[in-house]
Design an enzyme around this catalytic site. Structure first.
Site, mmCIF file in Angstrom:
data_model
loop_
_atom_site.group_PDB
_atom_site.id
_atom_site.type_symbol
_atom_site.label_atom_id
_atom_site.label_comp_id
_atom_site.label_asym_id
_atom_site.label_seq_id
_atom_site.Cartn_x
_atom_site.Cartn_y
_atom_site.Cartn_z
ATOM 1 N N ASP A 156 -3.196 2.702 -5.707
ATOM 2 C CA ASP A 156 -2.102 2.600 -4.743
ATOM 3 C C ASP A 156 -1.963 1.386 -3.764
ATOM 4 O O ASP A 156 -1.252 1.513 -2.891
ATOM 5 C CB ASP A 156 -2.242 3.867 -3.742
ATOM 6 C CG ASP A 156 -3.234 3.570 -2.583
ATOM 7 O OD1 ASP A 156 -4.165 2.967 -3.110
ATOM 8 O OD2 ASP A 156 -3.397 4.222 -1.716
ATOM 9 N N GLU A 157 -2.488 0.350 -4.430
ATOM 10 C CA GLU A 157 -2.931 -0.814 -3.615
ATOM 11 C C GLU A 157 -2.492 -2.084 -4.471
ATOM 12 O O GLU A 157 -3.057 -2.124 -5.486
ATOM 13 C CB GLU A 157 -4.036 -1.037 -3.087
ATOM 14 C CG GLU A 157 -3.960 -0.959 -1.331
ATOM 15 C CD GLU A 157 -5.307 -1.239 -1.032
ATOM 16 O OE1 GLU A 157 -5.673 -0.343 -0.868
ATOM 17 O OE2 GLU A 157 -5.949 -2.339 -0.788
ATOM 18 N N ASP A 217 0.904 -1.190 -0.035
ATOM 19 C CA ASP A 217 0.109 -0.049 -0.022
ATOM 20 C C ASP A 217 0.993 1.264 -0.065
ATOM 21 O O ASP A 217 1.759 1.344 0.716
ATOM 22 C CB ASP A 217 -0.783 -0.148 1.263
ATOM 23 C CG ASP A 217 -1.960 1.217 1.351
ATOM 24 O OD1 ASP A 217 -3.183 0.554 1.201
ATOM 25 O OD2 ASP A 217 -1.615 2.183 1.112
#
Length: 732
Positions: free
Chosen positions: A253-254, A155
């Site tokens: 973003d993950e 993350d």
DNA sequence: ATACATACC
DNA sequence: TACTGGTATGTAT
């Protein structure tokens, strides 16, 4: 089982941050109560009938809890003055339409709480106990757990903001965020003031201003998604080297991955560099599970932690300094939770044998899938606050909630939720249930009541959605229109028609407009009834959205379409009324209005005549050898659509009979060399111009042929409209 | 099958 | 000065 029970906590992270949210307190014994008798936990499974667990909402935080975004559950927000922040948020929210709507929503949740409490009151203690059957299935889940921690969730730390900070390092020590009206992400300074994602911009500004004693101002950077996408692409590229087989990006973003295969090579070839492992990894190492099981638990844990640490360094280097946090665990769900624990720029490995202790100590809100509302329900109805509570009151949960929800919750409490994405079944699960269920686009704007303008916005949205669908090569069966009123009330309306799948922007627009009109009609109707005096309250809309669900692959629909069209024409015209089972699906519904079978027979005869009795494969007609004409095939109507049009024709034949064949179009076609003839009217067309051919077939089915068929069928003249009308006009 | 609710970033 | 987003999926009827 207990010797190497050890949680490796972030051995590589630079800073070990202090936590005050109570989640780090020593958890209860991690011996597995599911495995042993559940006698003592049963007693806790039922909340006494007359036990008062209502918490009157007298303090700001409780009042705010379901109303506003006041999560202190976010990294970087520990130990802040939550009460003061919540008070400011509430005050600044004032009595806006938004907050009123939030209150209404919250009232509904309160209603649900009362309802559940009532059910609980009427229940016998016996009904709220965990059954042996339930515990048996829990034992099953646990036994199927992966033994090694190879699931990783990476993350990025305050991703959008971090991307911006690369070019504006001076913002690092000032309260700053990305996003104007709506805050997308904030830096850690701003978080100290309670500024967080999904917060309205003006609230964030007020928080910083007030809490800094008017000394500081929130700096709001406009979002730049091109930049974030590019950085995200780089991150994905790096991470793919660690797991080319199942790596999956969940959002910009993950990233989820499984480093099992990497670990095998890492452990088998201690001298390999990352590059060598990466190369070797392209061929999936055999017997990953068995190999890892043979290694000692400690060796695997250390290796996993080390590999992920390198991965994070690698990401940081490749992105020019973006940091990320990671969680490593037996399942991706646990890994996800763990990734948040040592944020920013940290990692946490949850040893499989500590998993139970880990989840029991968690606040229920930490579990992905338990949000604002479920947390409130569990807290206020069941007095459940932690994973342990959830486990102990599993019987109660099963009694109160829907089976699917209850199962999810209880599985979460033993660390087995999302086990489908654990290493063992990672591939299968993600392949099998990966397919997207729906796709949608929506847009907000300042409240608007001009009907034409709203419809043009709707058309824009339809176009965007169609573009997305084309890119993903999907067609959708169910179309849902969503409209948000100026009051923030949301209305939806859906429609799906048997056998019909949509992608085309025009069709999308048409259906969406119809649904929108229906919403308006209903809304006005409701409003008129309520306000007997004047119903002229304007229909003011602040958001429109279209969603397509029940998706299938575009190509499979094409195949189906071709099959249907072929069947439509090739079923013997002298056959009985029943036809094939497929045919019956398509044919029976509108028999009242049109004698479909008779129509089909006549159309078949026409078709057969044109083909001189020779059988033609409809696939040959409706597609060309050009690979770029994929979409055109979609426009060919299914029999049911043809029938719909026949029906429309019949209903409106006097003023609405259509002749869509365009003179200019015909000339264009005649100017060309290569031709193919329409199976219905025998007119010839360019082979290259599939769109035109399909449009023509569409028109032909709507117009000449169908009219003639109907004429023949009805044995009477259908007046022919002089006016030319384009196909799109017909639909609008 | 559809209207509404919940969750996520 | 203004004044709360976008996408996906699940649940209830």
């Amino acid at each position: 089982m207990s010797n190497d029970r050890k949680r490796i906590i972030n051995p590589y992270a630079k800073e070990e941050r202090k936590r005050s949210d109570g989640n780090e307190k020593e958890s209860p014994s991690s011996t597995d109560p599911v495995m042993k008798s559940n006698k003592e936990t049963r007693d806790a499974g039922h909340v006494g009938n007359d036990q008062e667990i209502i918490h009157p909402e007298n303090n700001i935080s409780a009042q705010a809890s379901a109303l506003i975004i006041s999560a202190s559950d976010k990294a970087g927000m520990e130990g802040i003055d939550r009460k003061r922040i919540d008070a400011i948020i509430l005050r600044e929210s004032g009595n806006s339409q938004y907050i009123q709507s939030a209150r209404r929503r919250d009232e509904k949740v309160n209603g649900r709480i009362l309802q559940l409490r009532q059910r609980l009151k009427e229940a016998s203690p016996r009904e709220c106990e965990a059954t042996e059957e339930l515990d048996e299935s829990l034992r099953g889940y646990q036994q199927r757990q992966a033994i090694r921690a190879t699931c990783v969730v990476v993350d990025m730390d305050m991703f959008y903001m971090a991307c911006e900070l690369l070019s504006r390092p001076n913002l690092k020590n000032k309260p700053a965020c990305v996003g104007k009206e709506m805050i997308l992400t904030s830096n850690y300074v701003a978080r100290r003031y309670g500024v967080r994602s999904a917060m309205a911009g003006f609230i964030g500004r007020k928080l910083v201003k007030e809490l800094s004693g008017d000394k500081l101002k929130l700096i709001q950077v406009p979002s730049n998604f091109d930049l974030y996408k590019e950085k995200s692409r780089i991150v994905n590229e790096v991470i793919r080297e660690y797991d080319p087989h199942h790596m999956k990006s969940y959002s910009l973003d993950e990233v989820y991955l499984d480093i099992g295969p990497y670990l095998v090579l890492f452990l088998q070839h201690k001298d390999y560099t990352h590059e060598q492992i990466r190369e070797a990894l392209i061929i999936y190492p055999a017997e990953v599970m068995r190999f890892l099981q043979q290694q000692s638990s400690m060796v695997c844990l250390k290796a996993a932690d080390q590999v992920v640490f390198r991965l994070r360094q690698h990401v940081q280097k490749a992105t020019g300094g973006l940091t990320c946090s990671a969680g490593i665990a037996r399942t991706h769900t646990i890994a996800k939770i763990a990734s948040d624990k040592n944020k920013p720029n940290g990692q946490l490995l949850v040893d499989p044998v500590s998993t139970l202790a880990f989840v029991r100590a968690l606040s229920i809100r930490k579990f992905p899938g338990i949000g604002r509302v479920t947390e409130k329900l569990l807290q206020q109805v069941c007095d459940i606050h932690t994973g342990l509570d959830l486990y102990q009151k599993r019987g109660l949960v099963h009694f109160l909630f829907q089976p699917a929800t209850a199962e999810f919750l209880v599985k979460a409490s033993i660390g087995c939720s999302g086990e489908g994405s654990s290493f063992a079944s990672f591939g299968a699960e993600t392949e099998g249930s990966e397919h997207q269920k729906g796709i949608s686009r929506e847009r907000s704007f300042s409240p608007e009541s001009d009907w034409a303008l709203l419809n043009s916005r709707l058309e824009d949205i339809a176009r965007m959605l169609a573009t997305d669908m084309k890119r993903k090569s999907v067609v959708g069966h169910t179309i849902t229109l969503k409209a948000k009123l100026a009051s923030f009330d949301v209305l939806t309306r859906a429609q799906s028609k048997k056998g019909i799948y949509i992608q085309n922007p025009d069709e999308l627009t048409t259906i969406a407009s119809e649904l929108f009109a229906a919403i308006r009609a209903q809304h006005k109707n409701n409003h008129n009834k309520k306000c007997s005096k004047d119903g002229s309250s304007s229909f003011s809309i602040r958001l429109l959205g279209i969603r397509c669900s029940n998706l299938i692959e575009e190509s499979s629909y094409q195949a189906k379409q071709k099959g249907m069209i072929k069947r439509f024409f090739t079923v013997t015209p002298l056959g009985d009324n029943k036809g094939s089972e497929n045919e019956q699906n398509y044919m029976t519904k509108e028999n009242d209005e049109v004698n479909c079978t008779a129509t089909r027979k006549l159309m078949f005869n026409r078709y057969a005549k044109n083909q001189n009795g020779k059988e033609v494969n409809s696939a040959d007609i409706f597609s060309t050898n050009s690979s770029s004409t994929k979409s055109a095939v979609i426009n060919v109507d299914s029999p049911i659509n043809i029938k719909k049009k026949i029906k429309t024709d019949l209903n409106t034949q006097t003023e609405h009979t259509v002749d869509t064949y365009d003179v200019q179009q015909q000339q264009d076609e005649e100017a060309n060399e290569e031709h193919v003839s329409c199976p219905l009217c025998n007119r010839s067309f360019l082979t290259q111009n599939n769109a035109k051919l399909n449009a023509h077939i569409d028109a032909c089915l709507n117009g000449d042929t169908v009219r003639q068929v109907i004429r023949e069928q009805n044995c009477k003249e259908v007046p022919k409209s002089r006016k030319r009308q384009r196909l799109t006009d017909f639909w609008s």
